[in-house]
Design an enzyme around this catalytic site. Structure first.
Site, PDB file in Angstrom:
ATOM      1  N   ARG A   1      26.472   2.126  42.271  1.00  0.00           N
ATOM      2  CA  ARG A   1      26.088   3.121  41.260  1.00  0.00           C
ATOM      3  C   ARG A   1      24.591   3.353  41.450  1.00  0.00           C
ATOM      4  NH1 ARG A   1      27.595   3.325  34.938  1.00  0.00           N
ATOM      5  NH2 ARG A   1      29.416   4.200  35.976  1.00  0.00           N
TER       6      ARG A   1
ATOM      7  N   HIS B   1      31.053  11.439  40.079  1.00  0.00           N
ATOM      8  CA  HIS B   1      31.663  10.198  39.579  1.00  0.00           C
ATOM      9  C   HIS B   1      33.154  10.212  39.955  1.00  0.00           C
ATOM     10  CE1 HIS B   1      32.065   6.591  37.404  1.00  0.00           C
ATOM     11  NE2 HIS B   1      31.858   6.986  36.165  1.00  0.00           N
TER      12      HIS B   1
ATOM     13  N   GLN C   1      35.878   7.887  38.294  1.00  0.00           N
ATOM     14  CA  GLN C   1      36.214   8.302  36.941  1.00  0.00           C
ATOM     15  C   GLN C   1      37.306   9.374  36.962  1.00  0.00           C
ATOM     16  OE1 GLN C   1      34.780   7.238  33.817  1.00  0.00           O
ATOM     17  NE2 GLN C   1      36.629   8.308  33.193  1.00  0.00           N
TER      18      GLN C   1
ATOM     19  N   ASP D   1      31.642  14.705  27.778  1.00  0.00           N
ATOM     20  CA  ASP D   1      30.781  13.622  28.272  1.00  0.00           C
ATOM     21  C   ASP D   1      29.507  13.673  27.422  1.00  0.00           C
ATOM     22  OD1 ASP D   1      29.469  11.714  29.826  1.00  0.00           O
ATOM     23  OD2 ASP D   1      29.204  13.006  31.584  1.00  0.00           O
TER      24      ASP D   1
ATOM     25  N   CYS E   1      34.829  10.203  29.369  1.00  0.00           N
ATOM     26  CA  CYS E   1      34.643   9.099  30.323  1.00  0.00           C
ATOM     27  C   CYS E   1      34.107   7.851  29.635  1.00  0.00           C
ATOM     28  CB  CYS E   1      33.721   9.542  31.450  1.00  0.00           C
ATOM     29  SG  CYS E   1      32.161  10.241  30.863  1.00  0.00           S
TER      30      CYS E   1
ATOM     31  N   ARG F   1      40.813   3.006  34.711  1.00  0.00           N
ATOM     32  CA  ARG F   1      39.758   2.820  35.718  1.00  0.00           C
ATOM     33  C   ARG F   1      40.095   1.614  36.588  1.00  0.00           C
ATOM     34  NH1 ARG F   1      34.516   4.512  34.800  1.00  0.00           N
ATOM     35  NH2 ARG F   1      34.188   3.735  36.905  1.00  0.00           N
TER      36      ARG F   1
END
Ligand code: CP
Ligand code: NVA
Length: 305
Positions: free
Chosen positions: A103, A130, A133, A222, A262, A290
């Site tokens: 990340r 992402h 996700q 988000d 998310c 996830r």
């Protein structure tokens, strides 16, 4: 030839379907308590330049369930591009580990890790995208709807990393994808253009969440200020206010609409308590998935299915 997962489009449609099928199997086995030590003795290096709850927990727990081991490396451990070059970090880890998940802020860093590592690299979020996700999101949609036909997704909010991965997904899975955002917060125009040019999906940018939302299968949002944008949070709060997902918007969307996020959520900002805790919300299924989907991605990249 080693494979990476840096963008949704690194996989073909057939490969996405294979990963989703593998996710179904791994989720079922996990729920039943059937062990699947498909990565026994393997190690995953997890590089985090930004905070994380879901990504860290799901990868670390998932790797353990697969019989492997995960190492957590914080910004203090790895001076990516500062203490040493990203290329040298990639080369170094390739001597110790079997797979890397990172990340990072700068998308170029994940590209460089992929380029210089001899082992698979997974993107655990960058400023640009992402993909883990959104692979988990589409798995969750499939689980709840039972199919992916005639899918309408309305992303309400910032045209940022998570939104970009939805556009990339629309290059592989046909859908009607609308992003409803304030002016000046549209997704990267190249991403929109390449998605339109792929011609598989109908994608558009709207400045009115209410006209976009009608008939949606998924209303997605988000945070308004992403990690690294904390100083803009107060200003963004004012600009994004009309793009809050609340009961009124969900009513316009309709009963068929699922609410997705998310996470982490800033309750009272981009979503009200009523919506995120309401019957149309599937945010915790999404978060759980996830782990199942990322286990499938790791197993798939390692050729260990
Ligand atoms: N959704 C997500 O990636 O959560 P974390 O930032 O907690 O990992
Ligand atoms: N857009 C958010 C996603 C968090 C998972 C961020 O980058 O902070």
């Amino acid at each position: 030839m080693k494979r990476d997962f840096l963008h949704i489009t690194d996989f073909t449609r057939v490969e996405i379907d294979e990963v989703l099928e593998l996710s179904v199997r791994l989720k079922k086995e996990t729920r039943e308590g059937t062990s699947h030590l498909l990565l026994q003795g393997k190690t995953l290096a997890m590089i985090f330049q930004k905070p994380s709850a879901r990504t860290r927990i799901s990868f670390e727990t998932g790797m353990y369930q697969l019989g492997g081991h995960a190492l957590f490396l914080s910004p203090a451990d790895i001076g990516m591009g500062k203490r040493e070059t990203t290329a040298d970090i990639a080369r170094l880890f390739s001597r110790y580990n079997d797979i890397i998940m990172a990340r990072v802020f700068d998308h170029q860093h994940i590209l460089d890790l992929g380029k210089y590592a001899a082992i698979p690299v997974i993107n655990g979020l960058t400023d640009f995208n992402h993909p883990c996700q959104v692979m988990s999101d589409i798995f969750t949609v499939l689980e709840h709807r039972g199919h992916l036909n005639d899918l309408k997704v309305v992303f309400v909010g910032d045209g940022n990393n998570v939104a970009h991965s939805w556009f990339k997904l629309a290059q592989r899975i046909p859908m009607e994808l609308i992003i409803a955002c304030p002016e000046g917060f549209e997704p990267d125009e190249n991403v929109v253009k390449e998605t339109q040019e792929t011609g598989l999906s109908s994608v558009s940018v709207s400045y009115d969440s209410y006209s976009a939302a009608a008939g949606a299968d998924v209303i997605y949002t988000d945070v308004w200020a992403s990690m690294g944008q904390e100083e803009e949070a107060a200003e963004r709060k004012k600009i994004f206010k009309p793009f809050q997902v609340n009961t009124e918007l969900m009513t316009v969307a309709g009963d068929q609409a699922y609410f997705m996020h998310c996470l982490p959520a800033h309750r009272g900002d981009e979503v009200t308590d009523e919506v995120i805790d309401g019957s149309q919300s599937i945010v915790f299924d999404e978060a759980e998935n996830r782990m199942h989907v990322q286990k499938a991605i790791m197993v798939y990249l390692m050729g260990a299915a």
